[in-house]
Design an enzyme around this catalytic site. Structure first.
Site, PDB file in Angstrom:
ATOM      1  N   GLY A   1       0.833  -1.187   0.000  1.00  0.00           N
ATOM      2  CA  GLY A   1       0.000   0.000   0.000  1.00  0.00           C
ATOM      3  C   GLY A   1       0.870   1.239   0.000  1.00  0.00           C
ATOM      4  O   GLY A   1       2.094   1.167  -0.087  1.00  0.00           O
ATOM      5  N   ILE A   2       0.242   2.398   0.113  1.00  0.00           N
ATOM      6  CA  ILE A   2       0.974   3.654   0.141  1.00  0.00           C
ATOM      7  C   ILE A   2       1.257   4.047   1.585  1.00  0.00           C
ATOM      8  O   ILE A   2       0.518   3.672   2.492  1.00  0.00           O
ATOM      9  CB  ILE A   2       0.183   4.773  -0.570  1.00  0.00           C
TER      10      ILE A   2
ATOM     11  N   VAL B   1      -5.767   3.035  10.088  1.00  0.00           N
ATOM     12  CA  VAL B   1      -5.889   4.189  10.981  1.00  0.00           C
ATOM     13  C   VAL B   1      -5.920   3.696  12.420  1.00  0.00           C
ATOM     14  O   VAL B   1      -5.189   4.178  13.281  1.00  0.00           O
ATOM     15  CB  VAL B   1      -7.162   5.001  10.669  1.00  0.00           C
TER      16      VAL B   1
ATOM     17  N   GLU C   1      -2.373  -3.487  -6.402  1.00  0.00           N
ATOM     18  CA  GLU C   1      -3.340  -2.478  -6.834  1.00  0.00           C
ATOM     19  C   GLU C   1      -2.602  -1.218  -7.276  1.00  0.00           C
ATOM     20  O   GLU C   1      -2.799  -0.705  -8.366  1.00  0.00           O
ATOM     21  CB  GLU C   1      -4.265  -2.178  -5.663  1.00  0.00           C
TER      22      GLU C   1
ATOM     23  N   GLY D   1       4.356   5.450   4.786  1.00  0.00           N
ATOM     24  CA  GLY D   1       5.687   5.247   5.328  1.00  0.00           C
ATOM     25  C   GLY D   1       6.027   3.806   5.619  1.00  0.00           C
ATOM     26  O   GLY D   1       7.129   3.343   5.318  1.00  0.00           O
TER      27      GLY D   1
END
Length: 446
Positions: free
Chosen positions: A220-221, A320, A245, A223
């Protein structure tokens, strides 16, 4: 056949092209890197002439000209498939709304929409000798989007990388209504959000220890996934594959370190498969005309059947927060939409179905609020209004800087115990008290 004459016939100014748009229309603006630029500015000039124009797109990388005016909401409405920081601000202004999706299903949505696009317009690479305009690093759902659009306007950008792939990676000039040659702005860049922190690196090490040679990766995107990528690039791992993806800069580093060859992939061998890419110029240069890469529609990349067909699939995504039941929120802060569901659930499910596959949800144990308070990301229950991106039966591994736990097959008290064990020590006692009140804590655990 020479398509230059047809090109000349369809070439118009941006101002002329947007005259197709009428009040009440649905207009697609593209997706991420190929969101329109010159056409957006041209449409903004017509603001006073138009009302109730409904725009669709997602992952905006710069503010749109049509929403520059304070009264823009009286004329235009933005509908986003996935939110960026720019779109979060637009929601606060009351001019934008999130469209909840399961990303793998998006092409089908377009093919079955009750309100298909009156106009679809987006940036493309220059036309090739065969009359095709390449979508760049955003095959995603664009092919499906074009199938039912009444009019299609392409904005040619000479800086758009030509991304090779399988199917639905471009559009033929015969299907285009108008061609616009824009000012060739640089392709929007999306960084990793700053250098990896010590927490990112600690989480990355715990995950990399679980990756075998020959694994197939999805990152994923953010850090943490980028920290994982950096650590993989420095590791002894070999024969890795990519089926993801989103293509991000970390994959370039891993590939250039000689770790990726795709030789162990069960499908699309030797190819790095992705639905869309967003990163820095380094990544766009790597994607350009590279036969090692395979740009593909998202209903293929994110299809659980495609993912599960790849042995030793490793899925790595952010969250999150997470509650003691194992419910993962990866997209909102209470009722405030932060990003979107995207394809996280697709990869969580697909990785677990893969032979030897594993899904990792990674997060720091704490975060700071705007007023400087430190709070735990592992919570008794999700905040009121927070979205459940991954339901508790689907969550596999959860990782913080304090450890990793596998939630599959665990009872509620076992889940509580496991998750509290990787929470920040300062919050563990309070979490135990909450778990006791929720009747998911056994005294014998202490």
């Amino acid at each position: 056949m020479d398509f230059r004459e047809e090109y000349k016939q369809k070439l118009v100014s941006a101002d002329e092209a947007v005259k197709l748009i009428k009040s009440g229309d649905w207009v697609d603006y593209g997706w991420c890197t190929n969101t329109v630029d010159a056409l957006d500015q041209a449409l903004a000039k017509r603001t006073d002439e138009l009302t109730d124009v409904k725009l669709r797109g997602g992952i905006l990388m710069k503010p749109l000209a049509v929403f520059a005016r304070e009264d823009a909401g009286e004329h235009f409405c933005w509908n986003s498939w996935h939110m960026s920081g720019i779109e979060r601000k637009m929601i606060n202004r009351g001019v934008a709304y999130y469209c909840p999706i399961r990303y793998s299903e998006l092409p089908r949505y377009y093919r079955e929409l009750d309100c298909p696009d009156d106009v679809a317009m987006f940036q493309v690479a220059p036309m090739d000798a065969h009359g095709y305009f390449n979508f760049g690093p955003s095959a995603s759902h664009l092919g499906a989007m074009c199938e039912r659009a009444k009019h299609i306007i392409v904005e040619v950008n000479e800086n758009m990388p030509r991304c090779l792939g399988g199917t639905e990676c471009g559009i033929h000039i015969s299907d285009v209504t108008y061609i616009v040659e824009g000012s060739n702005p640089p392709i929007g860049e999306l960084g990793a959000g700053g250098p990896a922190t010590d927490v990112d690196k600690a989480v990355a090490k715990l995950i990399v220890d679980e990756i075998p040679n020959g694994a197939c990766l999805q990152l994923g995107i953010g850090g943490m996934p980028n920290a994982v990528g950096s650590l993989i690039a420095e590791s002894d791992l070999k024969d890795l594959g990519v089926h993801t993806e989103m293509y991000v800069d970390a994959f370039v580093d891993i590939a250039k370190a000689g770790k990726i060859n795709g030789s162990k992939k069960n499908i699309d061998r030797y190819r790095q498969t992705y639905a869309f890419g967003a990163g820095t110029k380094k990544m766009y240069d790597y994607l350009d005309d590279n036969p090692e890469l395979m740009s593909a529609p998202v209903d293929y990349t994110n299809d659980i059947r495609s993912i599960s067909a790849l042995d030793n699939f490793i899925s790595i995504n952010n969250a999150v927060d997470i509650d003691l039941y194992g419910q993962v929120n990866a997209e909102s802060a209470g009722i405030k939409q932060i990003s979107g569901a995207g394809g996280q659930l697709d990869f969580v499910l697909g990785a677990y179905l893969s032979k030897g596959g594993k899904s990792f949800i990674c997060l720091s144990s704490t975060f700071k609020t705007k007023d400087g308070q430190v709070q735990s990301r592992i919570r008794p229950t999700l905040a009121n209004g927070s979205i459940v991106t991954d339901a508790r039966p689907n969550t596999h591994y959860v990782v913080t800087e304090y450890g990793k736990v596998n939630l599959k097959g665990l009872s509620t008290w076992q889940r509580a115990e496991a998750l509290i064990s990787i929470a920040h020590p300062d919050f563990r006692d309070d979490l135990i008290k909450e778990a006791e009140q929720m009747h998911i804590w056994r005294r014998s655990n202490r």
